[in-house]
Design an enzyme around this catalytic site. Structure first.
Site, PDB file in Angstrom:
ATOM      1  N   LYS A  45       0.861  -1.180   0.000  1.00  0.00           N
ATOM      2  CA  LYS A  45       0.000   0.000   0.000  1.00  0.00           C
ATOM      3  C   LYS A  45       0.896   1.228   0.000  1.00  0.00           C
ATOM      4  CE  LYS A  45      -1.019   2.482   2.836  1.00  0.00           C
ATOM      5  NZ  LYS A  45      -0.549   3.795   3.400  1.00  0.00           N
ATOM      6  N   THR A  77       8.928   0.385   1.659  1.00  0.00           N
ATOM      7  CA  THR A  77       7.834   1.290   1.317  1.00  0.00           C
ATOM      8  C   THR A  77       6.958   1.505   2.528  1.00  0.00           C
ATOM      9  OG1 THR A  77       5.967   1.683  -0.101  1.00  0.00           O
ATOM     10  CG2 THR A  77       6.275  -0.559   0.668  1.00  0.00           C
TER      11      THR A  77
END
Lengths: 416, 416
Positions: A189, A200
């Site tokens: 996400k 991330t």
């Protein structure tokens, strides 16, 4: 609208034996959406992770680091959206620990065997008592009773960890290792506050392959460096970046011990394929993105200086708005190369290519360059910028997107 | 709309004896606007400058550096807008030299006594033969015949160097030095591609005070560090940044030799007042700006680390869009502090103040903090963010603006 990115289908996602998943609506921030997700891993699974380099790291990141170094087998992950549990001080740390401890108790394992993750608004108290604690018993029971996560369960989890994402992000791959087919499935996400530095916002990849636990940490680090650590949307490194690799060892192969033989290479290629798809999906779904831009720097002295130049280009608001406008205002790229911080850069050796068009040679615009050729490439939605620094053989690549009105709209309105 | 910045009036600007100015319409990029400006300086004037640190520096910057180190007295400056003459290779360098040489010939001085400046679009050939050369004879004659530049002439020059600026930028100050009143007047331009590193896009300050030439270079560097080097709009360091200080020595004072006595301090205060007004005006007129933000970092170990944190906040698109939205989404500031690159930062010592509101203490949100207090400050158009790092006594300040829809519009449309 994400750039050339379609929503994954449940049928595209491979179940991973030894991984069970459940997602529920805990009402953490908004009603009517899945915002609490649990992974339950079979006994004997190996887990490794990389986390944000932001010194202001979120409470769950602190707890994950502790639990991963405590040496117990990790048996579950609990992930909430709607609240980042960052900038929340001692109460936030207590809430992250309580999340892990409560889930652990429900599973009959030690608190250190559960990893908590949070994503969402920073500096708001995490509603553990009001929202998360009441939702955990049903969630953990549902996960324990689930089949080995189906494609649909992975897709639910991909939805369950979204914030400003407009499309769920999931991918799968297969490899043959030790004569057996092994499976890899992952979700991620992220759409804004994206300049991962180790990982991330959130990425989770699982495989049923057996991998020597000693190799797993190297593998997750190298995967991050070739995927999540090579993307940027807005240059903001999140407080919560986390990327976790899980291996259930259920495929029955002899554990992979190293990456430099055929089995290791085959497995790594499958993992990297999934990691890069997930990382690219974050950029393609970047807040307000209308273009997916590959920034490829060649001819550097070191890979590090190539990355430095690539990020200078990828972070320049002027470059990004020119791409939004499909305007080949390419001098802005040269300016970014110039301020990237290479002290002894010789501007007279620089070459610039936009897609297949050679624009700059020896530091100046080529006489043959025609604006309409640049314009033709700028109209595309997937564009590669290549800059040759003319000073060595190193190269590096970073992926980014443009800067549009919608980025401002999304980030000016995010909390409302 | 610039933020709390009104257009300067000719009557606010002090003439500087020994400085003559002319501006004309050369049609360099667009018709019907003044785009070529000349300063002519009295014999015996001293000039010093600081220039962009961008390695991809524009041709005129290269020529300015050569001419300032050649040791001749500088007698004129020629400034064009509409074209930056950067990324233009050898023909660009020749065009910058030809501009200086032609103006010098018209004045009867050596080419090295003229400084050329350019600002505008990067990577387009400078139309020297077609536009600049034909306009120079009348321009230089007009400048030579002018009175000591009046307030109106300074205002014309301020208009003549604008690009995406919406308001002309000019300021004046007086000081008493050696018992005589001395005068300082300056102009600047810039609204985007602003993260000066040595100087702003273009800034020119003149004084009639006598200043020892040996002191002038130190003075211009220190002035830049306390004004233009402390502002940022979008983090893009231009290829053309130039800041020049001119002293005509016409006031008749004993030349100022040092900054550590009363005369030096009085003169420096006047110069800094003008430089800071010009620098702040650039931020207030920042592309799309709706808020003027002072980022004040205290409690650092070094001034450099305070600047590093200040720039991380000032460059964060997430922080800047939150300010545009008047949304006290202050966790974004903490995230920027965290990724600013201080390896041993202890997040538990950080305090954050928004205007007069104490928001964060010991790294977490204060229980007393009420969202409506943050909201009240966010509604203002001039806002100070203060972050205390809790690790030392150093501090630094950077000025910036928010990131709005209009920034995207202006930069997506700049060339059209």
């Amino acid at each position: 609208m994400p750039v050339n990115l379609s929503a994954p289908q449940a049928s595209d996602l491979l179940p991973i034996s030894g991984v069970r998943i459940a997602a529920t609506e805990a009402g953490i921030r908004k009603a009517g959406r899945k915002d609490l997700t649990a992974f339950v891993l079979a006994e004997g699974s190996s887990v490794a992770g990389v986390f944000t380099q932001n010194r202001y790291c979120a409470a769950p990141v602190q707890v994950c680091r502790e639990h991963l170094t405590a040496g117990h087998d990790i048996r579950a992950l609990v992930i909430n959206t709607g609240n980042a549990n960052a900038g929340t001080g001692a109460p936030g740390l207590a809430a992250a620990r309580a999340t892990a401890a409560t889930a652990a108790q429900l599973l009959g394992v030690a608190p250190q065997q559960v990893l908590p993750f949070s994503t969402g608004v920073i500096m708001e108290p995490l509603p553990f008592e009001a929202r998360i604690k009441p939702a955990l018993p049903a969630l953990m029971a549902q996960a324990e009773q689930a089949e080995a996560a189906t494609g649909q369960a992975w897709l639910d989890a991909a939805h369950g960890i979204m914030t400003t994402d407009t499309v769920a992000k999931a991918a799968s791959a297969r490899a043959v290792v030790d004569g057996r087919t092994v499976h890899v499935t992952g979700i991620s996400k992220g759409a804004g506050m994206i300049r991962p530095n180790m990982a991330t916002m959130l990425g989770f990849i699982a495989t049923d392959a057996a991998i020597a636990p000693a190799l797993l940490q190297d593998m997750v680090q190298r995967l991050a460096d070739e995927s999540f650590n090579r993307i940027t949307v807005d240059g903001d490194t999140s407080t919560n970046d986390s990327f976790v690799l899980m291996a259930t060892h259920h495929a029955g192969n002899t554990p992979v011990q190293a990456l430099d033989h055929a089995d290791g290479q085959a497995l790594y290629a499958a993992l990297r394929s999934v990691a890069q798809q997930l990382a690219h999906a974050i950029v393609r779904d970047g807040e307000g993105a209308t273009k997916f831009i590959t920034v490829h720097i060649t001819g550097g002295k070191t890979k590090a200086e190539c990355a430095q130049v690539a990020y200078a280009i990828a972070h320049s608001p002027l470059v990004k708005t020119a791409f939004f406008a499909s305007d080949p205002n390419l001098g802005r790229i040269l300016a970014a190369v110039g301020y990237a911080g290479i002290a002894d850069l010789d501007q007279n050796r620089i070459a610039l290519y936009l897609g297949d068009v050679h624009v700059v040679q020896d530091g100046g615009r080529r006489p043959e360059y025609r604006e309409e050729d640049g314009q033709r490439v700028m109209q595309q939605s997937d564009i590669t910028i290549r800059v040759d620094l003319g000073r060595g053989a190193a190269e590096d690549t970073v992926w980014t997107c443009d800067l549009s009105h919608d980025y401002v709209t999304i980030n000016a309105d995010y909390r409302s």
